[in-house]
Design a protein around this motif. Structure first.
Motif, PDB file in Angstrom:
ATOM      1  N   LEU A   5       0.836  -1.210   0.000  1.00  0.00           N
ATOM      2  CA  LEU A   5       0.000   0.000   0.000  1.00  0.00           C
ATOM      3  C   LEU A   5       0.868   1.255   0.000  1.00  0.00           C
ATOM      4  O   LEU A   5       0.649   2.173  -0.790  1.00  0.00           O
ATOM      5  CB  LEU A   5      -0.927  -0.003   1.226  1.00  0.00           C
ATOM      6  CG  LEU A   5      -1.816   1.229   1.360  1.00  0.00           C
ATOM      7  CD1 LEU A   5      -2.802   1.309   0.198  1.00  0.00           C
ATOM      8  CD2 LEU A   5      -2.580   1.207   2.692  1.00  0.00           C
ATOM      9  N   LYS A   6       1.885   1.239   0.880  1.00  0.00           N
ATOM     10  CA  LYS A   6       2.781   2.411   0.951  1.00  0.00           C
ATOM     11  C   LYS A   6       3.491   2.640  -0.381  1.00  0.00           C
ATOM     12  O   LYS A   6       3.619   3.768  -0.846  1.00  0.00           O
ATOM     13  CB  LYS A   6       3.806   2.209   2.074  1.00  0.00           C
ATOM     14  CG  LYS A   6       3.235   2.584   3.425  1.00  0.00           C
ATOM     15  CD  LYS A   6       4.343   2.843   4.426  1.00  0.00           C
ATOM     16  CE  LYS A   6       3.744   3.331   5.745  1.00  0.00           C
ATOM     17  NZ  LYS A   6       4.392   2.709   6.903  1.00  0.00           N
ATOM     18  N   GLU A   9       1.068   4.015  -2.923  1.00  0.00           N
ATOM     19  CA  GLU A   9       0.754   5.425  -2.655  1.00  0.00           C
ATOM     20  C   GLU A   9       1.912   6.339  -3.043  1.00  0.00           C
ATOM     21  O   GLU A   9       1.697   7.440  -3.558  1.00  0.00           O
ATOM     22  CB  GLU A   9       0.358   5.606  -1.179  1.00  0.00           C
ATOM     23  CG  GLU A   9      -1.084   5.152  -0.958  1.00  0.00           C
ATOM     24  CD  GLU A   9      -1.555   5.273   0.490  1.00  0.00           C
ATOM     25  OE1 GLU A   9      -2.765   5.427   0.692  1.00  0.00           O
ATOM     26  OE2 GLU A   9      -0.711   5.198   1.405  1.00  0.00           O
ATOM     27  N   GLU A  10       3.113   5.846  -2.837  1.00  0.00           N
ATOM     28  CA  GLU A  10       4.294   6.630  -3.221  1.00  0.00           C
ATOM     29  C   GLU A  10       4.345   6.774  -4.750  1.00  0.00           C
ATOM     30  O   GLU A  10       4.584   7.856  -5.283  1.00  0.00           O
ATOM     31  CB  GLU A  10       5.565   5.942  -2.681  1.00  0.00           C
ATOM     32  CG  GLU A  10       6.874   6.604  -3.067  1.00  0.00           C
ATOM     33  CD  GLU A  10       6.983   8.060  -2.592  1.00  0.00           C
ATOM     34  OE1 GLU A  10       6.333   8.414  -1.579  1.00  0.00           O
ATOM     35  OE2 GLU A  10       7.696   8.845  -3.257  1.00  0.00           O
ATOM     36  N   GLN A  12       1.866   6.576  -6.807  1.00  0.00           N
ATOM     37  CA  GLN A  12       0.783   7.466  -7.226  1.00  0.00           C
ATOM     38  C   GLN A  12       1.133   8.940  -6.998  1.00  0.00           C
ATOM     39  O   GLN A  12       0.826   9.796  -7.818  1.00  0.00           O
ATOM     40  CB  GLN A  12      -0.486   7.107  -6.460  1.00  0.00           C
ATOM     41  CG  GLN A  12      -1.641   8.041  -6.762  1.00  0.00           C
ATOM     42  CD  GLN A  12      -2.948   7.424  -6.300  1.00  0.00           C
ATOM     43  OE1 GLN A  12      -3.542   6.623  -6.991  1.00  0.00           O
ATOM     44  NE2 GLN A  12      -3.354   7.787  -5.096  1.00  0.00           N
ATOM     45  N   LYS A  13       1.813   9.187  -5.882  1.00  0.00           N
ATOM     46  CA  LYS A  13       2.224  10.562  -5.561  1.00  0.00           C
ATOM     47  C   LYS A  13       3.135  11.100  -6.678  1.00  0.00           C
ATOM     48  O   LYS A  13       2.950  12.216  -7.172  1.00  0.00           O
ATOM     49  CB  LYS A  13       2.967  10.584  -4.216  1.00  0.00           C
ATOM     50  CG  LYS A  13       2.944  11.928  -3.528  1.00  0.00           C
ATOM     51  CD  LYS A  13       3.627  11.872  -2.168  1.00  0.00           C
ATOM     52  CE  LYS A  13       5.053  12.364  -2.268  1.00  0.00           C
ATOM     53  NZ  LYS A  13       5.860  12.074  -1.083  1.00  0.00           N
ATOM     54  N   TYR A 179      -1.569  -1.663 -11.797  1.00  0.00           N
ATOM     55  CA  TYR A 179      -1.468  -0.212 -11.590  1.00  0.00           C
ATOM     56  C   TYR A 179      -1.241   0.500 -12.936  1.00  0.00           C
ATOM     57  O   TYR A 179      -1.918   1.477 -13.262  1.00  0.00           O
ATOM     58  CB  TYR A 179      -0.311   0.101 -10.628  1.00  0.00           C
ATOM     59  CG  TYR A 179      -0.109   1.579 -10.407  1.00  0.00           C
ATOM     60  CD1 TYR A 179      -0.706   2.233  -9.320  1.00  0.00           C
ATOM     61  CD2 TYR A 179       0.649   2.345 -11.298  1.00  0.00           C
ATOM     62  CE1 TYR A 179      -0.537   3.599  -9.130  1.00  0.00           C
ATOM     63  CE2 TYR A 179       0.816   3.702 -11.117  1.00  0.00           C
ATOM     64  CZ  TYR A 179       0.224   4.327 -10.028  1.00  0.00           C
ATOM     65  OH  TYR A 179       0.384   5.679  -9.851  1.00  0.00           O
ATOM     66  N   SER A 188      -6.024   8.926 -10.386  1.00  0.00           N
ATOM     67  CA  SER A 188      -5.740   8.251  -9.114  1.00  0.00           C
ATOM     68  C   SER A 188      -6.028   6.772  -9.306  1.00  0.00           C
ATOM     69  O   SER A 188      -7.022   6.401  -9.929  1.00  0.00           O
ATOM     70  CB  SER A 188      -6.600   8.833  -8.000  1.00  0.00           C
ATOM     71  OG  SER A 188      -7.963   8.672  -8.298  1.00  0.00           O
ATOM     72  N   ILE A 190      -4.967   4.212  -6.614  1.00  0.00           N
ATOM     73  CA  ILE A 190      -5.217   3.582  -5.327  1.00  0.00           C
ATOM     74  C   ILE A 190      -5.942   4.584  -4.424  1.00  0.00           C
ATOM     75  O   ILE A 190      -5.440   5.681  -4.197  1.00  0.00           O
ATOM     76  CB  ILE A 190      -3.899   3.057  -4.702  1.00  0.00           C
ATOM     77  CG1 ILE A 190      -4.116   2.509  -3.288  1.00  0.00           C
ATOM     78  CG2 ILE A 190      -2.775   4.096  -4.690  1.00  0.00           C
ATOM     79  CD1 ILE A 190      -4.170   1.014  -3.233  1.00  0.00           C
ATOM     80  N   VAL A 191      -7.156   4.234  -4.012  1.00  0.00           N
ATOM     81  CA  VAL A 191      -7.966   5.173  -3.216  1.00  0.00           C
ATOM     82  C   VAL A 191      -8.549   4.482  -1.979  1.00  0.00           C
ATOM     83  O   VAL A 191      -8.836   3.279  -2.011  1.00  0.00           O
ATOM     84  CB  VAL A 191      -9.126   5.770  -4.048  1.00  0.00           C
ATOM     85  CG1 VAL A 191      -8.609   6.668  -5.159  1.00  0.00           C
ATOM     86  CG2 VAL A 191     -10.023   4.689  -4.617  1.00  0.00           C
ATOM     87  N   PRO A 192      -8.736   5.247  -0.905  1.00  0.00           N
ATOM     88  CA  PRO A 192      -9.340   4.646   0.288  1.00  0.00           C
ATOM     89  C   PRO A 192     -10.856   4.504   0.131  1.00  0.00           C
ATOM     90  O   PRO A 192     -11.463   5.182  -0.706  1.00  0.00           O
ATOM     91  CB  PRO A 192      -9.008   5.655   1.381  1.00  0.00           C
ATOM     92  CG  PRO A 192      -8.838   6.947   0.694  1.00  0.00           C
ATOM     93  CD  PRO A 192      -8.327   6.646  -0.686  1.00  0.00           C
ATOM     94  N   PRO A 232      -8.776   2.245   5.131  1.00  0.00           N
ATOM     95  CA  PRO A 232      -7.732   2.762   6.013  1.00  0.00           C
ATOM     96  C   PRO A 232      -7.856   2.201   7.433  1.00  0.00           C
ATOM     97  O   PRO A 232      -6.836   1.934   8.070  1.00  0.00           O
ATOM     98  CB  PRO A 232      -7.976   4.268   5.998  1.00  0.00           C
ATOM     99  CG  PRO A 232      -8.764   4.528   4.770  1.00  0.00           C
ATOM    100  CD  PRO A 232      -9.574   3.305   4.537  1.00  0.00           C
TER     101      PRO A 232
END
Ligand SMILES: [Zn+2]
Length: 241
Positions: A5-6, A9-10, A12-13, A179, A188, A190-192, A232
């Motif tokens: 997940l981390k 998210e990285e 995606q950032k 991805y 986006s 990956i979303v919560p 989350p």
């Protein structure tokens, strides 16, 4: 799973940063091409005016040359006039001289007219040249700053591309493959899940899927938009344990 997940998210950032950068500079190449074509059009207009003037001067010169040789001819004929034996020959030559002189007068008038036209063309060229040199400065300055901005963007892009490659390494191969497929269509990936709804498309999830996500720290697929979704709360709980 938390690491995945981390890592996602990285990634995606970085992708959002790249998208932002691309969007910010997307107008630059078009604007640069526009300025180049304006500059080219300005140059071409000056060139056209210059050719017009050169043409007129050439025309004037050729009429002048012709007139000079015709005047010589008339002078020679006039000298020969006294040598004519018969009145008939005399009259014929005198008539020729008369015609030639009339033609020369017409040529003189034409030269005056061409000189006037050349003068007008010269003025137009001067105006055109000064207008162009004035606008050229502005155009060239803007092109310079655009090129500089594009260089800065290229450098920033390079850094982000490297960062992206690094971030992608941390994502498991299968997940990365998915991805990459989603990121082509969505900004986006990956979303919560927020209050039972996918935070990408804002559609409510089927209650069963929502429950599964809340109790298990895992990444699933939104049935509506195919984004990767996670809860989350589940990941927070997993972290605590
Ligand atoms: Zn969705």
């Amino acid at each position: 799973m938390r690491d995945t997940l981390k890592a996602l998210e990285e990634l995606q950032k970085v992708d959002l940063q790249i998208a932002e950068l691309v969007k910010g500079g997307s107008e630059n190449p078009r604007r640069l091409a526009e300025l180049e074509s304006q500059l080219g059009a300005g140059r071409a207009a000056v060139e056209t005016d210059r050719e017009k003037l050169a043409d007129l001067e050439k025309q004037k010169k050729s009429v002048e040359d012709l007139l000079a040789s015709d005047k010589d001819k008339v002078k020679k004929w006039e000298a020969r006039l006294t040598e004519q034996r018969s009145p008939r020959e005399y009259t014929a030559l005198a008539r020729e001289i008369d015609i030639a002189k009339k033609q020369n007068t017409t040529a003189s008038d034409e030269i005056v007219e061409l000189a006037k036209q050349a003068e007008t063309a010269r003025d137009a060229l001067e105006t055109r040249e000064s207008d162009f040199s004035e606008s050229q400065t502005g155009l060239v300055d803007e092109m310079k700053s655009l090129r500089a901005a594009m260089e800065v963007q290229d450098a920033a892009r390079k850094v982000l591309d490297e960062k992206r490659a690094e971030a992608a390494k941390a994502v498991p191969a299968q997940t990365l493959k998915r991805y990459e497929q989603i990121v082509k269509r969505r900004s986006s990936v990956i979303v919560p899940v927020v209050s039972g709804a996918c935070n990408g498309c804002h559609m409510n999830l089927p209650p069963q899927l929502n429950n599964q996500l809340r109790t298990n720290a895992r990444i699933d697929v939104c049935p509506s938009c195919s984004r990767m979704i996670y809860s989350p709360e589940a990941f927070e709980k997993a972290e605590e344990n």
